[in-house]
Design a protein around this motif. Sequence first.
Motif, PDB file in Angstrom:
ATOM      1  N   ILE A 236       0.828  -1.204   0.000  1.00  0.00           N
ATOM      2  CA  ILE A 236       0.000   0.000   0.000  1.00  0.00           C
ATOM      3  C   ILE A 236       0.860   1.250   0.000  1.00  0.00           C
ATOM      4  O   ILE A 236       2.017   1.229   0.412  1.00  0.00           O
ATOM      5  N   ASN A 237       0.282   2.326  -0.491  1.00  0.00           N
ATOM      6  CA  ASN A 237       0.909   3.652  -0.407  1.00  0.00           C
ATOM      7  C   ASN A 237       0.060   4.508   0.509  1.00  0.00           C
ATOM      8  O   ASN A 237      -1.172   4.425   0.486  1.00  0.00           O
ATOM      9  N   SER A 238       0.713   5.341   1.319  1.00  0.00           N
ATOM     10  CA  SER A 238      -0.049   6.362   2.034  1.00  0.00           C
ATOM     11  C   SER A 238      -0.362   7.491   1.055  1.00  0.00           C
ATOM     12  O   SER A 238       0.203   7.563  -0.035  1.00  0.00           O
ATOM     13  N   THR A 239      -1.324   8.342   1.443  1.00  0.00           N
ATOM     14  CA  THR A 239      -1.634   9.510   0.644  1.00  0.00           C
ATOM     15  C   THR A 239      -0.892  10.681   1.276  1.00  0.00           C
ATOM     16  O   THR A 239      -1.437  11.421   2.078  1.00  0.00           O
ATOM     17  N   SER A 240       0.381  10.791   0.905  1.00  0.00           N
ATOM     18  CA  SER A 240       1.219  11.809   1.537  1.00  0.00           C
ATOM     19  C   SER A 240       0.733  13.191   1.135  1.00  0.00           C
ATOM     20  O   SER A 240       0.279  13.387   0.008  1.00  0.00           O
ATOM     21  N   LEU A 269       7.426  12.706  -2.226  1.00  0.00           N
ATOM     22  CA  LEU A 269       8.206  13.387  -3.249  1.00  0.00           C
ATOM     23  C   LEU A 269       8.661  14.731  -2.680  1.00  0.00           C
ATOM     24  O   LEU A 269       7.840  15.633  -2.487  1.00  0.00           O
ATOM     25  N   ALA A 270       9.972  14.837  -2.436  1.00  0.00           N
ATOM     26  CA  ALA A 270      10.513  16.046  -1.808  1.00  0.00           C
ATOM     27  C   ALA A 270      10.197  17.268  -2.664  1.00  0.00           C
ATOM     28  O   ALA A 270      10.457  17.286  -3.858  1.00  0.00           O
ATOM     29  N   GLY A 271       9.618  18.288  -2.021  1.00  0.00           N
ATOM     30  CA  GLY A 271       9.268  19.514  -2.736  1.00  0.00           C
ATOM     31  C   GLY A 271       7.833  19.532  -3.222  1.00  0.00           C
ATOM     32  O   GLY A 271       7.344  20.565  -3.674  1.00  0.00           O
ATOM     33  N   ALA A 272       7.139  18.390  -3.155  1.00  0.00           N
ATOM     34  CA  ALA A 272       5.738  18.340  -3.589  1.00  0.00           C
ATOM     35  C   ALA A 272       4.866  17.913  -2.402  1.00  0.00           C
ATOM     36  O   ALA A 272       4.329  18.749  -1.700  1.00  0.00           O
ATOM     37  N   MET A 273       4.763  16.587  -2.149  1.00  0.00           N
ATOM     38  CA  MET A 273       3.967  16.148  -1.007  1.00  0.00           C
ATOM     39  C   MET A 273       4.828  15.865   0.224  1.00  0.00           C
ATOM     40  O   MET A 273       4.343  15.254   1.185  1.00  0.00           O
ATOM     41  N   ALA A 274       6.067  16.316   0.184  1.00  0.00           N
ATOM     42  CA  ALA A 274       6.972  16.164   1.331  1.00  0.00           C
ATOM     43  C   ALA A 274       7.923  17.356   1.345  1.00  0.00           C
ATOM     44  O   ALA A 274       8.060  18.057   0.342  1.00  0.00           O
ATOM     45  N   PRO A 275       8.597  17.581   2.489  1.00  0.00           N
ATOM     46  CA  PRO A 275       9.542  18.709   2.544  1.00  0.00           C
ATOM     47  C   PRO A 275      10.584  18.628   1.425  1.00  0.00           C
ATOM     48  O   PRO A 275      10.920  17.550   0.953  1.00  0.00           O
ATOM     49  N   MET A 278      15.811  16.301   1.789  1.00  0.00           N
ATOM     50  CA  MET A 278      15.685  14.838   1.690  1.00  0.00           C
ATOM     51  C   MET A 278      15.455  14.204   3.060  1.00  0.00           C
ATOM     52  O   MET A 278      14.661  13.274   3.195  1.00  0.00           O
ATOM     53  N   SER A 279      16.142  14.691   4.094  1.00  0.00           N
ATOM     54  CA  SER A 279      15.930  14.080   5.418  1.00  0.00           C
ATOM     55  C   SER A 279      14.522  14.387   5.919  1.00  0.00           C
ATOM     56  O   SER A 279      13.922  13.567   6.623  1.00  0.00           O
ATOM     57  N   GLY A 280      13.965  15.539   5.537  1.00  0.00           N
ATOM     58  CA  GLY A 280      12.581  15.846   5.896  1.00  0.00           C
ATOM     59  C   GLY A 280      11.609  14.909   5.201  1.00  0.00           C
ATOM     60  O   GLY A 280      10.650  14.405   5.812  1.00  0.00           O
ATOM     61  N   ALA A 281      11.859  14.653   3.914  1.00  0.00           N
ATOM     62  CA  ALA A 281      10.986  13.744   3.170  1.00  0.00           C
ATOM     63  C   ALA A 281      11.075  12.325   3.723  1.00  0.00           C
ATOM     64  O   ALA A 281      10.073  11.605   3.817  1.00  0.00           O
ATOM     65  N   VAL A 282      12.300  11.915   4.115  1.00  0.00           N
ATOM     66  CA  VAL A 282      12.467  10.582   4.710  1.00  0.00           C
ATOM     67  C   VAL A 282      11.745  10.526   6.056  1.00  0.00           C
ATOM     68  O   VAL A 282      11.062   9.539   6.366  1.00  0.00           O
ATOM     69  N   THR A 283      11.862  11.561   6.848  1.00  0.00           N
ATOM     70  CA  THR A 283      11.212  11.590   8.167  1.00  0.00           C
ATOM     71  C   THR A 283       9.697  11.434   8.024  1.00  0.00           C
ATOM     72  O   THR A 283       9.067  10.642   8.744  1.00  0.00           O
ATOM     73  N   LEU A 284       9.129  12.182   7.073  1.00  0.00           N
ATOM     74  CA  LEU A 284       7.684  12.075   6.847  1.00  0.00           C
ATOM     75  C   LEU A 284       7.316  10.656   6.408  1.00  0.00           C
ATOM     76  O   LEU A 284       6.327  10.070   6.881  1.00  0.00           O
ATOM     77  N   SER A 285       8.118  10.093   5.518  1.00  0.00           N
ATOM     78  CA  SER A 285       7.858   8.739   5.027  1.00  0.00           C
ATOM     79  C   SER A 285       7.889   7.720   6.163  1.00  0.00           C
ATOM     80  O   SER A 285       7.016   6.852   6.280  1.00  0.00           O
ATOM     81  N   ILE A 286       8.895   7.860   7.028  1.00  0.00           N
ATOM     82  CA  ILE A 286       9.029   6.933   8.163  1.00  0.00           C
ATOM     83  C   ILE A 286       7.802   7.043   9.072  1.00  0.00           C
ATOM     84  O   ILE A 286       7.227   6.035   9.512  1.00  0.00           O
ATOM     85  N   VAL A 306       6.675  -4.983   6.008  1.00  0.00           N
ATOM     86  CA  VAL A 306       7.876  -4.416   5.382  1.00  0.00           C
ATOM     87  C   VAL A 306       7.695  -2.906   5.313  1.00  0.00           C
ATOM     88  O   VAL A 306       6.614  -2.427   4.969  1.00  0.00           O
ATOM     89  N   ILE A 307       8.761  -2.169   5.628  1.00  0.00           N
ATOM     90  CA  ILE A 307       8.709  -0.717   5.476  1.00  0.00           C
ATOM     91  C   ILE A 307       9.262  -0.372   4.085  1.00  0.00           C
ATOM     92  O   ILE A 307      10.346  -0.805   3.709  1.00  0.00           O
ATOM     93  N   GLY A 308       8.466   0.377   3.334  1.00  0.00           N
ATOM     94  CA  GLY A 308       8.877   0.723   1.977  1.00  0.00           C
ATOM     95  C   GLY A 308       9.346   2.154   1.884  1.00  0.00           C
ATOM     96  O   GLY A 308       8.986   2.996   2.706  1.00  0.00           O
ATOM     97  N   THR A 309      10.174   2.431   0.873  1.00  0.00           N
ATOM     98  CA  THR A 309      10.551   3.811   0.587  1.00  0.00           C
ATOM     99  C   THR A 309      10.268   4.115  -0.871  1.00  0.00           C
ATOM    100  O   THR A 309      10.490   3.285  -1.757  1.00  0.00           O
ATOM    101  N   PHE A 310       9.719   5.276  -1.095  1.00  0.00           N
ATOM    102  CA  PHE A 310       9.539   5.768  -2.458  1.00  0.00           C
ATOM    103  C   PHE A 310       9.780   7.269  -2.422  1.00  0.00           C
ATOM    104  O   PHE A 310       9.044   8.052  -2.985  1.00  0.00           O
ATOM    105  N   THR A 311      10.841   7.638  -1.706  1.00  0.00           N
ATOM    106  CA  THR A 311      11.184   9.046  -1.565  1.00  0.00           C
ATOM    107  C   THR A 311      12.083   9.459  -2.721  1.00  0.00           C
ATOM    108  O   THR A 311      13.136   8.877  -2.930  1.00  0.00           O
ATOM    109  N   SER A 312      11.634  10.434  -3.485  1.00  0.00           N
ATOM    110  CA  SER A 312      12.473  10.998  -4.542  1.00  0.00           C
ATOM    111  C   SER A 312      12.279  12.506  -4.537  1.00  0.00           C
ATOM    112  O   SER A 312      11.770  13.056  -3.566  1.00  0.00           O
ATOM    113  N   ASN A 313      12.692  13.160  -5.603  1.00  0.00           N
ATOM    114  CA  ASN A 313      12.554  14.614  -5.666  1.00  0.00           C
ATOM    115  C   ASN A 313      11.874  15.011  -6.963  1.00  0.00           C
ATOM    116  O   ASN A 313      11.817  14.228  -7.911  1.00  0.00           O
TER     117      ASN A 313
END
Lengths: 519, 519
Positions: A236-240, A269-275, A278-286, A306-313
Amino acid sequence: MADDILRKRRSGGRAANTARRSQSLFAQMPWRIPLNTDRPTEPLREEGVQAIHDGAMRILEEIGIEFLNEEALELFREAGCTVNGTNVRMGRDWVMEMLSTAPAQFDITPRNPDRKITIGGGHILFGNVSSPPNYWDLEIGRKVSGTRAQCANLLKLTQYFNCIHFAGGYPVEPVDVHASVRHLDVVFDKMTLTDKVAHAYSLGAERVEDVMEMVRIAGGLTEEQFAAKPHMYTNINSTSPLKHDIPMIDGCLRCIRKGQAVIVTPFTLAGAMAPVTMSGAVTLSIAEALSAIALFQYVRPGAPCVIGTFTSNVDMKSGAPAFGTPEYMRATQMTGQMARYYGLPMRASGVCAANVPDGQAMWETSNSLWSAVQSGTNIVYHAAGWLEGGLIASPEKFVMDCEVIQMIQRYLEPEVVATSPDDIAIDAIKEVGPNGHFFGIQHTQDRYEDAFYQPFVSDWRNYEAWELAGGLWTAERAHRLYKEIVAGFEPPPMDDGIREELEAFVTRRKAEGGAPTDF
Amino acid sequence: MADDILRKRRSGGRAANTARRSQSLFAQMPWRIPLNTDRPTEPLREEGVQAIHDGAMRILEEIGIEFLNEEALELFREAGCTVNGTNVRMGRDWVMEMLSTAPAQFDITPRNPDRKITIGGGHILFGNVSSPPNYWDLEIGRKVSGTRAQCANLLKLTQYFNCIHFAGGYPVEPVDVHASVRHLDVVFDKMTLTDKVAHAYSLGAERVEDVMEMVRIAGGLTEEQFAAKPHMYTNINSTSPLKHDIPMIDGCLRCIRKGQAVIVTPFTLAGAMAPVTMSGAVTLSIAEALSAIALFQYVRPGAPCVIGTFTSNVDMKSGAPAFGTPEYMRATQMTGQMARYYGLPMRASGVCAANVPDGQAMWETSNSLWSAVQSGTNIVYHAAGWLEGGLIASPEKFVMDCEVIQMIQRYLEPEVVATSPDDIAIDAIKEVGPNGHFFGIQHTQDRYEDAFYQPFVSDWRNYEAWELAGGLWTAERAHRLYKEIVAGFEPPPMDDGIREELEAFVTRRKAEGGAPTDF
């Protein structure tokens, strides 16, 4: 350019003859579950790990996550979390207590037990591209909507390549099949064309339940046998930012209650639905991922998560997602550090922004796949066939990616770096001396066959030999291999009775109208 | 396929118009010396490092290295080594004592002191492809012998790209210039078209001395100033197995006696001129390199020396060299461990076996460049422009590789993984909440411009926008950029007097007949 290539391909000649070579000439690596013993690349120091952990906990404690799913809200209330409307705040002590029951490693066993996969514990697994709505190949030469036939061909590639360990979502969305019954047709194709671990989309109760039932039938299992251990999974994906929707959480709850596995992958996505950092976007994802995993552990302690990551910019020019960037690599490595901190297996992806299977596609995909290795990722989604930020599936890209994945598999084999006295080979060096070569000696003859990675789509001949054979660029060679594989494909064996039971199930569910399409 | 691309390119239209955009649109990263703070990937455990060290020492003690150079043999005799004919055996204590004076880090200062490079100490530098006899570009569309004009164009790319830190050997061998005077013409071009650190081939005394003199003139230096610190370097290969030839050692001795730097790079191809096992090939490489470096330290303690690796494997089918393979990556990483064991800066390469700048070229090159990062390599040869195992130089490949190198440079910037409270961005996450986005907020606006890597040849637009702009594949976009860069190239400033002195030197040396061509 695709048109040009196609015309050349159709024109035949020497190059076309080469393509008619027997499929047996195409040696691939054996099925195995690679173990990644490399020390991970860890850009964060201990204080960086603590900063992200503390940030994620503060999000959960001070800001809260929106859960639109009523059942989830009720469960959080029951667990003592602070629920205001759809906003759920949870204390770090509770979250960490819940995470303590999550397994660091577990198995998923598909209908063919030889295809069992182990998630976690240093293993790294690769799966096909999932969910692009569109399709591109050299023969069509343009972007088109996906079809069931294309989807089936990509499932054949998924089954054919030993380096592909699991069948993720639909390798292309077959939009020629009505959405109400699409899951029935594609999962029927997946169950019959592959014997690898399958996935259910959490897009409504009926879809999840139907897929679980089809996996049970395909495995010849009783309900009890099915529920006794993981046989499939959902992702699943969250609705960030900060939100989990209704069907995704519902699907996970259904899966874990029947003993199946879940992967929670925020798309931050850093700068869109996340800070923008990059560490801000990762923090939100976590924070988003842990909020759901904590819930699942509360519902079923020990549930395989499983914890997933799909953090990009984003692209600074267009705002579109970029993939395989330096920032993407570092975010993946940072998430790997956090996954180890929480003791959870981790998912990452093989991704690119390129629109065709060219040089850019391969440096972006290489960046993402190697960052999966460097981060200690356990399960790599979209590892073969992805183009245009996930909007296009391509069989040529699939074949090309499998070469990179095979090289990673070979890279992880301990024999490559063995240093026994026979490996150091002083006697062989003495024997050959300063004026000979190592081609003919016994030390070489004894090891030659398995000494080096052998490619299937790379062309290692010199320019003249390559030119004489048609001067084919990589995408064109991949196209021919794709055609050969599909033409010679033999589905894995399936008991006739099981196949009939699957068919009957699909027929019945179609008669019942399939699943609602109001998602 | 190259023909097809060219025809399409010439046909013009919307795509051609796009190519005519101003060069100012092309933003590249600034000149800097990247610092690699990643913990290296170390496939060898401590006992593996010891096994390779012991193997290398046994080669030096029990088998010996052939030195064809008479002066070297005399020096080894003088140092107390065992010299039998051309065979030199040396004890490990002596070797380690010699290595103890080799610097772990040193600078090279070219005519423009702002282009000073630091070799060692965690820095990583990238240079242009060196020495291919052939050239390929999309416009020619086939492999041709190199010319001075092509060489000059590749030197312009070397100068243009800030991510290229030094000008290695000839980026393509200009076979239209007679070998006796080739070094004079190409080094004149190099001195006037670039202001970066230059290299001399150790192919005869006259060539090395001429290049040192031209570097001295170009820098406006007295002989004393030139000899006071490194202003250039030479790179030699051993004749594996177990041999150093006459001119290579001669060139190094000339360089170190004038205070210049040397790189010693054995070419140990596993299964051909080295054992079929990767650790065996690395062991042989280490022994060959250390034998020469020990000699240079004996002659001039503290001489700036770099240990190079060029260990790869053959293609099992053809016996041809393969590059960017899993075995290549592991050999590079193992050599990195050994270089750190001996306290020496290390050289590796950006390499591939592909014949054209396509997908295979980029996954092989990515593999080799990332293994340079993972191994803690300090100086990366052939990092831009290499095709066909080094037999072809290509401007398109040069441009494409520079994108990968820039991404590595960005990847190594500490800002990407910063975790200050502002980076973790709790306040921004709170401000945006669950229903907003981060595009417009102040936290994003303050950081947007420099937040992410910005590509110059990658196309991150969606398929439709990309198609509308001509649907150009990566190699074609790179071709256009190469043309733009060359068309708009302005050489770095040079004092008229110095230019005249260089010209006079070239004229005089040509009148004297240049260098012998019996090498």
